[in-house]
Design an enzyme around this catalytic site. Structure first.
Site, mmCIF file in Angstrom:
data_model
loop_
_atom_site.group_PDB
_atom_site.id
_atom_site.type_symbol
_atom_site.label_atom_id
_atom_site.label_comp_id
_atom_site.label_asym_id
_atom_site.label_seq_id
_atom_site.Cartn_x
_atom_site.Cartn_y
_atom_site.Cartn_z
ATOM 1 C CB CYS A 81 -0.858 0.067 1.082
ATOM 2 S SG CYS A 81 -2.035 1.409 1.044
ATOM 3 C CB CYS A 87 -2.707 4.313 6.649
ATOM 4 S SG CYS A 87 -4.171 3.699 6.953
ATOM 5 C CB CYS A 90 -1.359 -2.047 7.710
ATOM 6 S SG CYS A 90 -2.827 -2.763 6.963
ATOM 7 C CB CYS A 171 -7.463 0.433 1.619
ATOM 8 S SG CYS A 171 -7.210 -0.801 3.105
ATOM 9 C CD GLN A 302 -14.731 -13.529 14.070
ATOM 10 O OE1 GLN A 302 -14.050 -12.563 13.780
ATOM 11 N NE2 GLN A 302 -15.123 -13.866 15.258
ATOM 12 C CE1 TYR A 348 -20.393 -11.065 27.446
ATOM 13 C CE2 TYR A 348 -19.715 -13.519 27.790
ATOM 14 C CZ TYR A 348 -19.800 -11.958 28.089
ATOM 15 O OH TYR A 348 -19.852 -11.983 29.490
ATOM 16 C CD GLU A 369 -24.537 -10.090 21.460
ATOM 17 O OE1 GLU A 369 -24.579 -8.982 21.786
ATOM 18 O OE2 GLU A 369 -23.708 -10.843 21.370
ATOM 19 C CG ASP A 414 -16.861 -15.264 19.945
ATOM 20 O OD1 ASP A 414 -15.758 -14.608 20.329
ATOM 21 O OD2 ASP A 414 -17.105 -15.469 18.868
ATOM 22 C CB CYS A 442 -11.041 -10.670 19.212
ATOM 23 S SG CYS A 442 -12.189 -9.478 20.472
#
Length: 487
Positions: A81, A87, A90, A171, A302, A348, A369, A414, A442
């Site tokens: 990129c 930016c 990343c 991008c 996701q 969740y 949830e 999760d 995550c």
């Protein structure tokens, strides 16, 4: 070391998330060389960096990166990129992909080993994303300018800035359709001179742009987020012209819905006070592991569709106590009947993706949830997929667990990035008390904190694996299989 002064040093380690440890050597007035470890975000192992010291306390020094003055020997990849380094999206594009995986793996294992101990569990490895470019199915872009008073820009924040926005056209972690849509919308509003929203003065109109693109169907949902008052700048149907231009774009996929969302909140977050459909529908369809899901603009799903198939396959194998996906032990629904007489709680549960993947081999799956829209989407998706043994409940996990009478035979956790509510974790581990669980995370720092608590309640780590859902960034998903020691 003194706060506000500029120093140089070499990065000797990196901790999640993106926290480089910079070794700085300073010689005092007596000629004694003192070594300091300073945490600086945004640098890579082996780099020599210049930074300004922001905090200098005993054992805790923190700096802000000013410049990379020496590359790491590991930086042998050419960034894909043109905006890399400017930016804030990343951070790892100069590292070969296998080096990125090793870096993420080591960060996760360091955290888990700190609470569980080395060699106390089986590590199945880190699994790569099936696609390392054009993998994201959702992006949130901001309107703004690259410098104060500059022309309208539409894209992502500059690295280290909360105000400056750089154009994200080109991008590489999204499909090229995104760039064509960004260019079309930015040029349209440039021509008619619509001002972007100013976060400090709370004036202006253009705020955000959300784009979702299905990896399986190519359907695209575009949502323009503005403050109220757009009609004061445009005559008639204020977005009709933009809608026509979007429909005439030559894309690999196709725009099936264009929404106008009005958000008058003061915070810099994307939410809806009002939502209007300009054309098409307000959802797209995505497919994972043979199941189809309707995804609305704010649905949790996701962001890496193909990576999600790896993630959920690993999780499903861990439910059975088997090695992770890719080890030659994938689940056979015909012969594996561990869950056929059990109710599974998916806590969740979001839009119920993992719940529906498990449903064909379980007696029943109950998803809990707090986001009501996600629960409604989960119900619709389960019906759409012909799954009659799924139940989805809207509410806070702790409160629902307090009210529900049924006891599960297995639990899948999760949670969001902050992890599991401590009171809910106690309820799950001390009162419900089941033999095994799977935790999908995550954010490994939250995971490590929760694992430390779960061990106090009698659970031990059985297996661990990582799935790289976010190539070229510092983020990674981790799956942990836990076993109760006394059951």
């Amino acid at each position: 070391m003194k706060k506000g002064q500029i120093y140089e040093g070499t990065v000797i380690d990196i901790n999640f998330p993106d926290k480089a440890v910079v070794l700085t050597k300073e010689t005092d007035k007596d000629g004694i060389v003192n070594e300091y470890h300073v945490v600086v975000k945004g640098a890579l192992p082996g780099q020599t960096v210049k930074y300004i010291l922001q905090k200098a306390r005993a054992g805790k020094c923190k700096g802000r990166l000013l410049e990379v003055i020496g590359k790491s020997l590991s930086e042998t990849a050419k960034p894909a990129c043109a905006n890399f380094g400017i930016c804030g999206g990343c951070s790892y594009q100069t590292l070969p992909y296998e080096v990125q995986l090793e870096l993420k793996k080591n960060q996760v294992l360091k955290l888990i080993d700190s609470v569980a101990g080395e060699n106390s569990y089986i590590f199945d490895g880190i699994f790569s994303s099936p696609c390392i470019w054009s993998y994201r199915n959702k992006m949130e872009f901001s309107f703004g300018d690259e410098y104060k008073g500059g022309p309208l820009s539409l894209g992502l924040h500059k690295k280290g800035s909360i105000h400056d926005i750089i154009n994200a056209s080109g991008c590489k972690i999204v499909n090229n359709d995104y760039s064509k849509i960004l260019d079309c919308i930015r040029e349209y509003f440039l021509k008619i001179n619509i001002p972007h929203y100013n976060k400090n003065t709370h004036t202006g109109i253009l705020r955000h742009l959300l784009v979702r693109r299905s990896a399986s169907t190519g359907e695209i949902l575009v949502a323009l987020v503005t403050a109220s008052g757009l009609e004061n700048y445009m005559h008639g149907d204020c977005l009709y012209g933009l809608g026509l231009e979007l429909q005439h774009l030559v894309l690999e996929g196709r725009i099936t819905g264009f929404l106008h969302i009005i958000n008058n909140g003061l915070g810099d977050v994307v939410k809806s006070d009002e939502t209007h459909i300009i054309f098409g529908k307000d959802w797209i369809t995505e497919e994972i592991l043979g199941l189809e899901f309707k995804i609305s603009v704010f649905s949790f799903f996701q962001t890496n569709t193909k990576g999600a198939e790896v993630l959920y396959s690993c999780a499903r194998n861990y439910i059975y106590g088997k090695p992770a996906y890719g080890q030659g032990n994938e689940i056979d629904n015909k012969t594996d009947n561990f869950l056929e007489d059990k109710t599974v709680f998916d806590l969740y549960s979001g839009t119920g993706t993992i719940a529906q993947i498990i449903a064909p081999v379980a007696k029943k799956v109950t998803g809990i949830e707090i986001v009501e829209e996600a629960v409604e989407a989960a119900k619709q998706n389960a019906e759409y997929n012909g799954l009659g043994n799924c139940e989805f409940i809207a509410g806070d996990v702790l409160e629902v667990l307090e009210e529900i009478d049924e006891k599960p035979g297995f639990i899948i956790l999760d949670p969001p990035r902050e992890g599991v509510n401590p009171k809910a974790l106690k309820k799950i581990c001390e009162e419900i008390k089941i033999p095994a669980m799977v935790y999908i995370s995550c954010k490994p720092t939250s995971l490590a904190r929760d694992i430390a608590e779960m061990q106090k309640y009698g659970y031990s780590i059985r297996r661990v694996c990582c799935v790289d859902m976010f190539p070229h960034t510092g983020h990674v998903e981790t799956i942990v299989g836990l076993q109760r020691r006394d059951m």
